[in-house]
Design a protein around this motif. Structure first.
Motif, PDB file in Angstrom:
ATOM      1  N   ASN A  57       0.841  -1.210   0.000  1.00 53.25           N
ATOM      2  CA  ASN A  57       0.000   0.000   0.000  1.00 53.25           C
ATOM      3  C   ASN A  57       0.870   1.252   0.000  1.00 53.25           C
ATOM      4  O   ASN A  57       0.624   2.202  -0.749  1.00 53.25           O
ATOM      5  CB  ASN A  57      -0.890   0.032   1.245  1.00 53.25           C
ATOM      6  N   TYR A  58       1.897   1.219   0.830  1.00 56.63           N
ATOM      7  CA  TYR A  58       2.790   2.378   0.942  1.00 56.63           C
ATOM      8  C   TYR A  58       3.464   2.662  -0.395  1.00 56.63           C
ATOM      9  O   TYR A  58       3.470   3.795  -0.871  1.00 56.63           O
ATOM     10  CB  TYR A  58       3.830   2.099   2.030  1.00 56.63           C
ATOM     11  N   VAL A  69      -0.927   5.743   9.532  1.00 62.35           N
ATOM     12  CA  VAL A  69      -0.185   6.434   8.481  1.00 62.35           C
ATOM     13  C   VAL A  69       1.142   6.939   9.065  1.00 62.35           C
ATOM     14  O   VAL A  69       1.179   7.461  10.173  1.00 62.35           O
ATOM     15  CB  VAL A  69      -1.026   7.603   7.911  1.00 62.35           C
ATOM     16  N   GLY A  70       2.215   6.743   8.297  1.00 60.86           N
ATOM     17  CA  GLY A  70       3.534   7.160   8.773  1.00 60.86           C
ATOM     18  C   GLY A  70       4.322   6.001   9.381  1.00 60.86           C
ATOM     19  O   GLY A  70       5.505   6.146   9.674  1.00 60.86           O
ATOM     20  N   TYR A  71       3.643   4.891   9.552  1.00 60.38           N
ATOM     21  CA  TYR A  71       4.310   3.712  10.141  1.00 60.38           C
ATOM     22  C   TYR A  71       3.968   2.461   9.337  1.00 60.38           C
ATOM     23  O   TYR A  71       2.893   2.375   8.748  1.00 60.38           O
ATOM     24  CB  TYR A  71       3.832   3.485  11.581  1.00 60.38           C
ATOM     25  N   THR A  89       7.986   5.195   8.431  1.00 60.91           N
ATOM     26  CA  THR A  89       8.302   5.125   7.003  1.00 60.91           C
ATOM     27  C   THR A  89       9.399   6.143   6.677  1.00 60.91           C
ATOM     28  O   THR A  89       9.606   7.105   7.434  1.00 60.91           O
ATOM     29  CB  THR A  89       7.075   5.465   6.135  1.00 60.91           C
ATOM     30  N   ASP A  90      10.069   5.952   5.546  1.00 59.87           N
ATOM     31  CA  ASP A  90      11.115   6.898   5.130  1.00 59.87           C
ATOM     32  C   ASP A  90      10.546   8.306   5.013  1.00 59.87           C
ATOM     33  O   ASP A  90      11.190   9.292   5.381  1.00 59.87           O
ATOM     34  CB  ASP A  90      11.706   6.491   3.768  1.00 59.87           C
ATOM     35  N   GLU A  96      10.051  14.441   9.668  1.00 64.82           N
ATOM     36  CA  GLU A  96      10.492  14.801  11.017  1.00 64.82           C
ATOM     37  C   GLU A  96      11.831  15.512  10.992  1.00 64.82           C
ATOM     38  O   GLU A  96      12.065  16.445  11.735  1.00 64.82           O
ATOM     39  CB  GLU A  96      10.586  13.539  11.888  1.00 64.82           C
ATOM     40  N   LYS A  97      12.699  15.022  10.094  1.00 70.40           N
ATOM     41  CA  LYS A  97      14.018  15.635   9.991  1.00 70.40           C
ATOM     42  C   LYS A  97      13.890  17.090   9.527  1.00 70.40           C
ATOM     43  O   LYS A  97      14.528  17.989  10.062  1.00 70.40           O
ATOM     44  CB  LYS A  97      14.865  14.833   9.002  1.00 70.40           C
TER      45      LYS A  97
END
Ligand code: ADP
Ligand code: MG
Length: 296
Positions: A57-58, A69-71, A89-90, A96-97
């Motif tokens: 899906n991702y 979402v996000g994981y 997820t990347d 976040e970075k």
């Protein structure tokens, strides 16, 4: 894949389901890369299918179908068992970075790309950079011990990598939650001059008080008495008094900068230039960077 899952409940046992799922090459590679024996893998067939579905899906930009979402639910081989956990997820990591970066890195009139500058790339480079790298190590060690170190006055030819090097140091400092600011000096003065009072005060104070400051490309600006005696002078004065590390890059050596700063439209003012240079010298160690032009 969905079909497979539906069928499981009705007529297949786990082993058959596993073998059937492995007819999808991607699934097969995915589970075998865990380094776990086949008969053990089979015991986790349903969980593994769930993980694989989330990843699919991702990759298909259908992340909204996933639980969080996000994981991604992700298997990890561990001897004879598999552990499952939600891993960022990347995309989430990058987001976040970026957020972290924006909180700690203020850039005025500079390309955002400098946030990619990293120590990793410097180490592969030529020996001429060794004194600079040595200095960076000292700087970081001292910082970690809570000790103040002077900044660098790094000068050399256009495109030699001066801005890149200091940005790489700042990126290291940001990881330690140090607030860093870079101003592209010639443009900074122009935009400061044309900004409204509130903006002016904000920008000026941010730059003056930033934990780390790089004044990039000093010497490339049009010298005016205002820029020199009101802006630069008071920024440097404050940073000297507060012991705030301050860096410069320039095409000019400090000696050449002194001559440059003494020449305004209004005439020649050696004394005022000298006063600035005294501060620059107090704030920095001077290093020359000799290198070929790295710009494409
Ligand atoms: P200067 O400030 O001395 O004019 P820059 O720091 O802008 O030079 O570097 C020139 C170009 O070379 C930039 O595009 C920069 O990203 C790239 N560059 C410089 N040093 C490195 C490095 N160590 N690794 C990768 N790219 C670099
Ligand atoms: Mg530069």
């Amino acid at each position: 894949m969905k079909e497979v899952i539906n069928n499981i409940n009705n007529k297949y046992d786990v082993k058959t389901t596993f073998i059937e799922a492995c007819s999808n090459k991607d699934f097969k590679n995915y589970v075998y890369s865990l380094g776990i024996k086949e008969e053990i893998l089979m015991n986790y067939t349903f969980r593994l299918l769930e993980c694989f579905q989330e990843l699919t899906n991702y990759n298909n930009n259908e992340e909204y179908k996933n639980k969080v979402v996000g994981y991604l639910l992700t298997p990890e081989g561990n001897g004879n068992i598999i552990n499952f956990s939600y891993i960022k997820t990347d995309e989430k990591l990058k987001e976040e970075k970026d957020k972290f970066f924006d909180n700690y890195f203020l850039i005025y009139n500079m390309p955002k790309a400098i946030k990619e500058a990293s120590f990793k790339d410097i180490y592969k480079d030529d020996k001429l950079r060794l004194p600079i790298i040595k200095y960076f190590k000292l700087f970081l060690d001292n910082y970690d011990k809570g000790e103040y170190t002077k900044g660098l006055y790094l000068y050399g030819s256009f495109g030699s990598g001066k801005t890149y090097l200091i940005s790489a140091l700042f990126n290291e400092l940001i990881k330690r939650k140090v607030f860093c600011t870079i101003v592209y000096y010639p443009e900074f003065l122009r935009s400061l001059k044309s900004s409204f009072k509130d903006d002016f005060d904000d920008i000026f104070n941010n730059v003056k008080t930033s934990q780390m400051l790089l004044i990039d490309d000093i010497g490339a600006e049009n010298v005016t008495a205002w820029g020199r005696d009101e802006i630069l002078s008071s920024i440097l004065q404050y940073r000297m008094e507060e012991k705030l590390p301050t860096f410069f890059t320039s095409n000019l050596s400090i000696g050449e900068l002194e001559i440059h700063l003494s020449q305004t439209n209004g005439g020649n003012d050696k004394l005022k230039a000298r006063r600035i240079i005294e501060r620059v010298k107090q704030l920095t160690s001077e290093l020359n960077l000799i290198s070929k032009n790295r710009r494409n």
